[in-house]
Write a protein that holds these residues in place. Structure first.
Motif, mmCIF file in Angstrom:
data_model
loop_
_atom_site.group_PDB
_atom_site.id
_atom_site.type_symbol
_atom_site.label_atom_id
_atom_site.label_comp_id
_atom_site.label_asym_id
_atom_site.label_seq_id
_atom_site.Cartn_x
_atom_site.Cartn_y
_atom_site.Cartn_z
ATOM 1 N N ARG A 8 0.813 -1.288 0.145
ATOM 2 C CA ARG A 8 0.363 0.367 0.061
ATOM 3 C C ARG A 8 0.612 1.493 -0.147
ATOM 4 O O ARG A 8 1.708 0.832 0.395
ATOM 5 N N THR A 9 0.398 2.140 -1.060
ATOM 6 C CA THR A 9 1.393 3.384 -0.606
ATOM 7 C C THR A 9 1.040 4.732 0.198
ATOM 8 O O THR A 9 -0.771 3.839 0.410
ATOM 9 N N HIS A 10 1.170 5.587 0.260
ATOM 10 C CA HIS A 10 0.418 6.363 1.144
ATOM 11 C C HIS A 10 -0.383 6.961 0.724
ATOM 12 O O HIS A 10 -0.654 7.615 1.801
ATOM 13 N N ASP A 11 -1.082 6.686 -0.713
ATOM 14 C CA ASP A 11 -1.922 7.533 -0.629
ATOM 15 C C ASP A 11 -3.163 6.572 -1.003
ATOM 16 O O ASP A 11 -4.016 6.186 -1.807
ATOM 17 N N LEU A 15 0.031 -1.496 -4.953
ATOM 18 C CA LEU A 15 0.793 -2.103 -6.027
ATOM 19 C C LEU A 15 1.247 -3.561 -6.113
ATOM 20 O O LEU A 15 1.840 -3.976 -4.583
ATOM 21 N N SER A 16 1.248 -3.866 -7.310
ATOM 22 C CA SER A 16 1.758 -5.651 -6.936
ATOM 23 C C SER A 16 2.478 -5.869 -6.912
ATOM 24 O O SER A 16 3.727 -5.685 -8.129
ATOM 25 N N VAL A 17 3.936 -6.612 -6.242
ATOM 26 C CA VAL A 17 4.969 -6.933 -5.981
ATOM 27 C C VAL A 17 5.537 -7.813 -5.903
ATOM 28 O O VAL A 17 4.794 -8.992 -5.734
ATOM 29 N N HIS A 18 6.600 -8.319 -6.609
ATOM 30 C CA HIS A 18 7.126 -9.548 -6.382
ATOM 31 C C HIS A 18 8.517 -10.076 -5.872
ATOM 32 O O HIS A 18 9.237 -8.501 -6.380
ATOM 33 N N ASP A 19 8.857 -10.689 -5.429
ATOM 34 C CA ASP A 19 10.058 -10.645 -4.603
ATOM 35 C C ASP A 19 10.869 -12.605 -4.074
ATOM 36 O O ASP A 19 9.770 -13.160 -3.604
#
Length: 281
Positions: A8-11, A15-19
């Motif tokens: 989650r962003t500050h606004d 965001l879909s994240v891969h790690d």
């Protein structure tokens, strides 16, 4: 393998994240910036190259790609704030960045705007800013989408209603690469396109608008990799950038096109390990 989760962003966007997670103690982390259109997923050639080098690989889908929330009016510079949020969430103090095609400008944005965190950057077949001093359309097999984007988002969205890929954009070497090593790239692009055109539209508008940062301020070392036969993003873009960036080198691959140049990813990761481990070279 890579895990996928939402950040989650500050606004309050997602965001879909891969790690892939940490591989080897003290190994570098590379944040991958995907091309246009892609889903942000970490494709097999990237995973293989990273695993062989003990590199932790992270990527995210830009706004309106995959399950990442829209960010109306985004510019290229806005990628830096999103990557900073991803890095904070994952506990990444420093990292290198790498981007291909449309991901190249966004990787440079991080290098420019997160100088304390980005140790080095690589772009493959990346674009340069479209300015009065540089007309980047020359040599493109098909420039209609970007020219529509110069007229604004509505014009680019109208163009998307009838846009069809021009097969002349890829060389025989590109098609051979898509049929073999990088077959996952074509599959991923199709998945991104099936989800709708908004991510690509916003990318194109951002590319031909002011980027929101000056590449000449980037202090980290930058490697530009470009094929001499590229008909999507002509090599003139990287030649323009290498003249602009304070600390950059260009790997010119004369026989490569827009896709086949991705065969240089493993060597580019080696370069990042040499230049991006502690920000020195």
């Amino acid at each position: 393998m890579a895990t996928q989760h939402a950040v989650r962003t500050h606004d309050d966007r997602a965001l879909s994240v891969h790690d892939t997670g940490a591989r080897v103690l003290d190994a570098i982390t590379v944040v991958w910036h995907h091309g246009s259109p892609q889903t942000g997923a970490l494709l097999r050639p990237l995973l293989d190259a990273a695993e062989a080098r003990g590199v932790r690989l992270v990527s995210y889908a830009r706004p309106s790609y995959a399950t990442s929330s829209p960010r109306p009016g985004r510019d290229v510079a806005s990628a830096a704030a999103d990557v900073e949020r991803v890095a904070d969430t994952l506990g990444l103090d420093q990292f290198a960045v790498m981007g291909a095609s449309g991901g190249g400008p966004h990787a440079l944005a991080c290098a420019a705007l997160l100088p304390a965190r980005v140790t080095a950057a690589v772009t493959l077949a990346g674009l340069a800013p479209f300015t009065e001093a540089f007309d980047g359309f020359g040599g493109m097999a098909s420039d209609a989408a970007l020219r529509a984007a110069r007229e604004g988002r509505q014009a680019r969205a109208r163009f998307a209603e009838t846009d069809e890929f021009d097969p002349r954009s890829f060389t025989a070497r590109d098609w051979a690469t898509l049929d073999s090593t990088w077959s996952a790239l074509g599959e991923d692009a199709q998945a991104a396109e099936a989800a709708g055109p908004d991510g690509l539209i916003d990318d194109d508008v951002a590319f031909v608008s002011p980027w929101g940062f000056d590449p000449s301020t980037i202090s980290a070392p930058v490697l530009l990799v470009h094929g001499g036969e590229d008909r999507v993003v002509p090599v003139s873009h990287s030649r323009r950038l290498v003249e602009t960036l304070p600390d950059a080198e260009l790997w010119f691959r004369p026989r490569d096109g827009h896709i086949s140049v991705l065969e240089a990813v493993p060597l580019a990761m080696d370069w990042l390990r040499e230049h991006g481990a502690d920000g020195t070279h």
